[in-house]
Write a protein that holds these residues in place. Structure first.
Motif, PDB file in Angstrom:
ATOM      1  N   GLY A   1       0.801  -1.223   0.000  1.00 56.67           N
ATOM      2  CA  GLY A   1       0.000   0.000   0.000  1.00 56.67           C
ATOM      3  C   GLY A   1       0.833   1.271   0.000  1.00 56.67           C
ATOM      4  N   LEU A   2       1.953   1.236  -0.707  1.00 58.32           N
ATOM      5  CA  LEU A   2       2.840   2.399  -0.783  1.00 58.32           C
ATOM      6  C   LEU A   2       2.537   3.173  -2.063  1.00 58.32           C
ATOM      7  CD1 LEU A   2       6.097   0.494   0.193  1.00 58.32           C
ATOM      8  CD2 LEU A   2       4.875   2.144   1.638  1.00 58.32           C
TER       9      LEU A   2
ATOM     10  N   LYS B   1      -6.289   7.227   0.629  1.00 57.62           N
ATOM     11  CA  LYS B   1      -6.083   5.976  -0.111  1.00 57.62           C
ATOM     12  C   LYS B   1      -7.341   5.127   0.021  1.00 57.62           C
ATOM     13  CE  LYS B   1      -1.691   7.332  -0.159  1.00 57.62           C
ATOM     14  NZ  LYS B   1      -1.620   8.284   0.970  1.00 57.62           N
ATOM     15  N   PRO B   2      -7.702   4.399  -1.031  1.00 57.40           N
ATOM     16  CA  PRO B   2      -8.936   3.614  -0.966  1.00 57.40           C
ATOM     17  C   PRO B   2      -8.787   2.380  -0.073  1.00 57.40           C
ATOM     18  CG  PRO B   2      -7.780   3.186  -3.013  1.00 57.40           C
ATOM     19  CD  PRO B   2      -7.013   4.279  -2.330  1.00 57.40           C
TER      20      PRO B   2
ATOM     21  N   VAL C   1      -7.788  -7.380  -6.094  1.00 59.10           N
ATOM     22  CA  VAL C   1      -8.181  -6.401  -5.084  1.00 59.10           C
ATOM     23  C   VAL C   1      -7.059  -6.260  -4.058  1.00 59.10           C
ATOM     24  CG1 VAL C   1      -9.945  -5.693  -3.424  1.00 59.10           C
ATOM     25  CG2 VAL C   1     -10.576  -7.173  -5.355  1.00 59.10           C
ATOM     26  N   TYR C   2      -6.541  -5.034  -3.939  1.00 55.77           N
ATOM     27  CA  TYR C   2      -5.484  -4.735  -2.975  1.00 55.77           C
ATOM     28  C   TYR C   2      -5.966  -3.700  -1.997  1.00 55.77           C
ATOM     29  CZ  TYR C   2      -1.766  -7.245  -5.460  1.00 55.77           C
ATOM     30  OH  TYR C   2      -0.967  -8.205  -6.020  1.00 55.77           O
ATOM     31  N   PRO C   3      -5.407  -3.587  -0.785  1.00 54.99           N
ATOM     32  CA  PRO C   3      -4.285  -4.375  -0.278  1.00 54.99           C
ATOM     33  C   PRO C   3      -4.675  -5.763   0.210  1.00 54.99           C
ATOM     34  CG  PRO C   3      -4.975  -2.808   1.391  1.00 54.99           C
ATOM     35  CD  PRO C   3      -5.828  -2.549   0.169  1.00 54.99           C
ATOM     36  N   GLN C   4      -5.915  -6.166   0.014  1.00 58.06           N
ATOM     37  CA  GLN C   4      -6.346  -7.476   0.500  1.00 58.06           C
ATOM     38  C   GLN C   4      -5.624  -8.624  -0.220  1.00 58.06           C
ATOM     39  OE1 GLN C   4      -8.388  -4.941  -0.318  1.00 58.06           O
ATOM     40  NE2 GLN C   4      -9.123  -4.370   1.717  1.00 58.06           N
ATOM     41  N   GLY C   5      -5.112  -8.351  -1.430  1.00 58.16           N
ATOM     42  CA  GLY C   5      -4.381  -9.388  -2.159  1.00 58.16           C
ATOM     43  C   GLY C   5      -5.262 -10.511  -2.675  1.00 58.16           C
TER      44      GLY C   5
END
Lengths: 101, 101
Positions: free
Chosen positions: A70-71, B3-4, B66-70
């Motif tokens: 998340g950077l 940030k989302p 889908v991030y940051p969930q990966g």
């Protein structure tokens, strides 16, 4: 399927059905992709690079986002910036000078 | 800059300097973008949608990550699949039927 440790999205300013625009496209950020790919290989990093459409951070362009860390990075305007960002990833940190707050 | 909570990357099969290719491009995954955007608004989710170049999971296309969930999703081939994925995000889980292992 193996998932990358670092998934690096490089804003290339894609627009649906149009040419690259915005600060990232204007600054030709897609031209950095081969350099980033080569650096990743040289460093042996488990990283994947993906060109992306507009990430809505045009004021900070060229923009790069690294997930799942998340950077969000801005003003990634050349090889020195990319090196700093990759160095920081290898060290488990962030390249503070380029972080988007 | 905010940030989302969910950053949804939809593979549109962009290739540098060329037309969309791969399974995602062939299946016209970019056509899902407006539907996803509308659903996010309707649901009031803090999500950002970004079209992406090839994510190297063509066998599973159309692909969404889908991030940051990966969370890596494959065979996202219509509104029902998108609904299932967004439902799962809202529930804090994953849409197992579409997960890429």
């Amino acid at each position: 399927m193996d998932k990358p440790t670092y998934h690096i999205f490089v804003c290339a300013g894609f627009r649906a059905g149009g040419n690259p625009q915005g600060n990232c496209g204007k600054k030709n950020s897609a031209a950095f992709l081969p350099y980033i790919e080569n650096e990743i290989l040289d460093r042996g990093m488990d990283a994947q690079v993906t060109a992306a459409g507009c990430m809505k951070a045009c004021d900070y362009g060229p923009v790069m986002v690294v997930y799942p860390q998340g950077l969000w990075y801005g003003r990634v305007d050349g090889e020195a910036a990319i090196d700093a960002i990759l160095d920081a990833l290898e060290d488990g940190g962030a390249a503070a000078a380029h972080l988007i707050d």
